[in-house]
Design a protein around this motif. Structure first.
Motif, PDB file in Angstrom:
ATOM      1  N   ASP A  71      75.354  83.172  56.424  1.00 19.65           N
ATOM      2  CA  ASP A  71      76.744  82.878  56.053  1.00 19.65           C
ATOM      3  C   ASP A  71      77.220  81.447  56.362  1.00 19.65           C
ATOM      4  O   ASP A  71      77.753  80.771  55.476  1.00 19.65           O
ATOM      5  N   ARG A  72      77.017  80.984  57.598  1.00 21.01           N
ATOM      6  CA  ARG A  72      77.689  79.772  58.078  1.00 21.01           C
ATOM      7  C   ARG A  72      76.963  78.481  57.697  1.00 21.01           C
ATOM      8  O   ARG A  72      76.062  78.004  58.395  1.00 21.01           O
ATOM      9  N   ILE A  73      77.427  77.889  56.603  1.00 17.30           N
ATOM     10  CA  ILE A  73      76.831  76.660  56.088  1.00 17.30           C
ATOM     11  C   ILE A  73      77.064  75.500  57.052  1.00 17.30           C
ATOM     12  O   ILE A  73      76.239  74.589  57.142  1.00 17.30           O
ATOM     13  N   GLY A  87      75.859  86.544  51.606  1.00 14.74           N
ATOM     14  CA  GLY A  87      76.152  87.850  51.031  1.00 14.74           C
ATOM     15  C   GLY A  87      77.189  87.700  49.929  1.00 14.74           C
ATOM     16  O   GLY A  87      77.686  86.604  49.665  1.00 14.74           O
ATOM     17  N   GLN A  88      77.522  88.817  49.327  1.00 17.43           N
ATOM     18  CA  GLN A  88      78.478  88.800  48.211  1.00 17.43           C
ATOM     19  C   GLN A  88      79.894  88.431  48.664  1.00 17.43           C
ATOM     20  O   GLN A  88      80.721  88.068  47.830  1.00 17.43           O
ATOM     21  N   SER A  89      80.183  88.525  49.971  1.00 12.35           N
ATOM     22  CA  SER A  89      81.519  88.141  50.466  1.00 12.35           C
ATOM     23  C   SER A  89      81.497  86.808  51.192  1.00 12.35           C
ATOM     24  O   SER A  89      82.459  86.460  51.877  1.00 12.35           O
ATOM     25  N   ASP A  90      80.394  86.082  51.078  1.00 11.30           N
ATOM     26  CA  ASP A  90      80.292  84.780  51.735  1.00 11.30           C
ATOM     27  C   ASP A  90      80.622  83.679  50.718  1.00 11.30           C
ATOM     28  O   ASP A  90      81.242  83.943  49.699  1.00 11.30           O
ATOM     29  N   MET A  91      80.239  82.469  51.036  1.00  9.25           N
ATOM     30  CA  MET A  91      80.484  81.345  50.123  1.00  9.25           C
ATOM     31  C   MET A  91      79.794  81.612  48.787  1.00  9.25           C
ATOM     32  O   MET A  91      78.646  82.056  48.767  1.00  9.25           O
ATOM     33  N   PRO A  92      80.459  81.359  47.664  1.00  4.32           N
ATOM     34  CA  PRO A  92      79.768  81.536  46.377  1.00  4.32           C
ATOM     35  C   PRO A  92      78.540  80.610  46.301  1.00  4.32           C
ATOM     36  O   PRO A  92      78.546  79.512  46.851  1.00  4.32           O
ATOM     37  N   ILE A  95      78.867  76.748  45.443  1.00  3.39           N
ATOM     38  CA  ILE A  95      79.423  75.886  46.496  1.00  3.39           C
ATOM     39  C   ILE A  95      78.388  75.697  47.602  1.00  3.39           C
ATOM     40  O   ILE A  95      78.190  74.592  48.105  1.00  3.39           O
TER      41      ILE A  95
ATOM     42  N   ASP B  45      86.505  87.486  55.873  1.00  6.08           N
ATOM     43  CA  ASP B  45      85.183  86.993  55.504  1.00  6.08           C
ATOM     44  C   ASP B  45      85.295  85.618  54.847  1.00  6.08           C
ATOM     45  O   ASP B  45      86.385  85.154  54.505  1.00  6.08           O
ATOM     46  N   THR B  46      84.135  84.972  54.707  1.00  7.43           N
ATOM     47  CA  THR B  46      84.104  83.588  54.230  1.00  7.43           C
ATOM     48  C   THR B  46      84.710  83.444  52.841  1.00  7.43           C
ATOM     49  O   THR B  46      85.435  82.488  52.566  1.00  7.43           O
ATOM     50  N   ARG B  47      84.431  84.407  51.984  1.00 10.95           N
ATOM     51  CA  ARG B  47      84.939  84.316  50.606  1.00 10.95           C
ATOM     52  C   ARG B  47      86.463  84.314  50.582  1.00 10.95           C
ATOM     53  O   ARG B  47      87.092  83.510  49.888  1.00 10.95           O
ATOM     54  N   GLU B  48      87.049  85.211  51.371  1.00  6.99           N
ATOM     55  CA  GLU B  48      88.512  85.307  51.403  1.00  6.99           C
ATOM     56  C   GLU B  48      89.129  84.046  52.032  1.00  6.99           C
ATOM     57  O   GLU B  48      90.135  83.526  51.545  1.00  6.99           O
ATOM     58  N   LEU B  50      87.853  81.093  52.009  1.00  3.08           N
ATOM     59  CA  LEU B  50      87.706  80.046  50.999  1.00  3.08           C
ATOM     60  C   LEU B  50      88.806  80.136  49.952  1.00  3.08           C
ATOM     61  O   LEU B  50      89.393  79.114  49.564  1.00  3.08           O
ATOM     62  N   ARG B  72      86.261  75.977  60.897  1.00  2.00           N
ATOM     63  CA  ARG B  72      85.214  76.138  59.885  1.00  2.00           C
ATOM     64  C   ARG B  72      85.019  74.895  59.011  1.00  2.00           C
ATOM     65  O   ARG B  72      85.674  74.705  57.972  1.00  2.00           O
ATOM     66  N   ASP B  74      82.522  74.278  57.150  1.00  2.00           N
ATOM     67  CA  ASP B  74      82.011  74.627  55.810  1.00  2.00           C
ATOM     68  C   ASP B  74      83.158  74.856  54.820  1.00  2.00           C
ATOM     69  O   ASP B  74      83.112  74.398  53.676  1.00  2.00           O
ATOM     70  N   ILE B  75      84.208  75.527  55.297  1.00  7.15           N
ATOM     71  CA  ILE B  75      85.374  75.759  54.424  1.00  7.15           C
ATOM     72  C   ILE B  75      86.061  74.422  54.112  1.00  7.15           C
ATOM     73  O   ILE B  75      86.447  74.163  52.968  1.00  7.15           O
ATOM     74  N   ALA B  78      84.029  72.667  51.589  1.00  7.43           N
ATOM     75  CA  ALA B  78      84.034  73.378  50.296  1.00  7.43           C
ATOM     76  C   ALA B  78      85.292  73.084  49.491  1.00  7.43           C
ATOM     77  O   ALA B  78      85.237  72.974  48.265  1.00  7.43           O
TER      78      ALA B  78
END
Lengths: 209, 209
Positions: A71-73, A87-92, A95, B45-48, B50, B72, B74-75, B78
């Motif tokens: 998860d953590r870029i 995962g599907q809920s992480d960074m797209p 990106i 989560d990361t997606r939310e 973001l 974060r 990464d956010i 991004a």
């Protein structure tokens, strides 16, 4: 990344390490033959996450074993890890790729056939097919694929695959026989009395025949 | 970053927003005159995270109000945020600076005089003096500075300062009189019936005299 590096893929888990040091678990698992490592931390602060990542990087780099960060870029960039698993809920993916550049490994969790079709359009390095069996490790996962589902997933995916969820000495043989490139193991190694012996045993099963 | 942009600094908090949309809170607070915004998410989560960050970026960029991301990096990368705010348990300053480059804003929380002396050696853009008063927002914070401690902190710091912890319409006047560049408000805006009116009222107090 070479697809054979997915063969025995350790995914760390702090609670499942039963109070033992994560770097020790990884060190032992590496002695036992794991081919790739993903550091996954869900509840520790960034500084602690970073420090464990730095330790694993020092340990794995000389051995040529890829270190991926879950998860953590920012952590991956900070320690110059070999890549990330998202995962599907992480960074797209798009990106993540932009931030990491073209050379880093990006693995993506896929939870159903639709996810695999979407992943097929992306330049990901592998997909983690998750979960194969229901498991106590993750409680928020989708419907299990099962062996038949995994076989279909492997056939559908244009990318190398690694199977996750319920991977242990009992399941590994059947799972590998589906044609998947490898298995990703969490509790089977992290909670084992000897992570080294557990890894050896799993590798023997994978390499059987 | 101009030090006067610290004047009325909104720090978001999901639980303290009482179920209301964070982008709405920020939009209202901006109407009321907040001069800087920090997006802080601890449990999503990361997606939310973001997606909220992208919304705030679209909202704040045309207004020239800096958007900082808590912890974060990464956010922040991004969404090309204006910078990050890091605490003592987050990414170390040197790594944050390396990842973000020389032009981004980096704010650092300082919890005692020793932290300020250490921060004085770094090229941070501001320090967040935390907490001034004890508060329900954060339960893991250090001994409160109090007004006298804040006065000393402001004198000791070579960087602009913003006071955080217990900032509201009752405390703002005395706090600003210590010479700090601004106040960072969490519940005083996030939990207010009208975040816009609350921000206006706080700004009037800050600008008094």
């Amino acid at each position: 990344m070479k697809p054979e590096q997915l063969k025995l893929y350790l995914v760390t888990d702090r609670p499942l390490s039963l109070g033992r040091d994560i770097a020790w678990i990884v060190e032992e698992a590496v002695k036992g033959g794991v081919t790739m490592v993903q550091l996954r931390e869900k509840d520790c602060d960034t500084r602690e996450f970073l420090e464990v990542a730095q330790k694993l990087k020092s340990l794995l780099k000389p051995l040529g074993i890829p270190l991926l960060i879950n998860d953590r870029i920012d952590i991956a960039l900070a320690v110059d890890a070999d890549g990330v698993h998202i995962g599907q809920s992480d960074m797209p993916y798009e990106i993540a790729r932009k931030l990491l550049g073209p050379d880093k490994i990006i693995g993506l969790s896929v939870e159903n056939m639709h996810d695999i079709e979407e992943a097929n359009k992306l330049d990901v390095d592998y997909v983690g097919v998750s979960p194969i069996y229901s498991t106590a490790t993750k409680t928020d996962t989708a419907q299990p694929f099962g062996l038949e589902g995994l076989r279909k997933a492997v056939a559908l995916s244009v990318h190398p695959t690694v199977a996750i969820g319920g991977m242990n000495t009992k399941t590994a043989y059947d799972v590998i026989k589906t044609g998947t490139n490898g298995i990703a193991v969490v509790s089977g190694i992290c909670s084992a009395d000897s992570p080294c012996e557990a890894s050896k045993e799993l590798l023997e099963i994978i390499n059987k025949d």
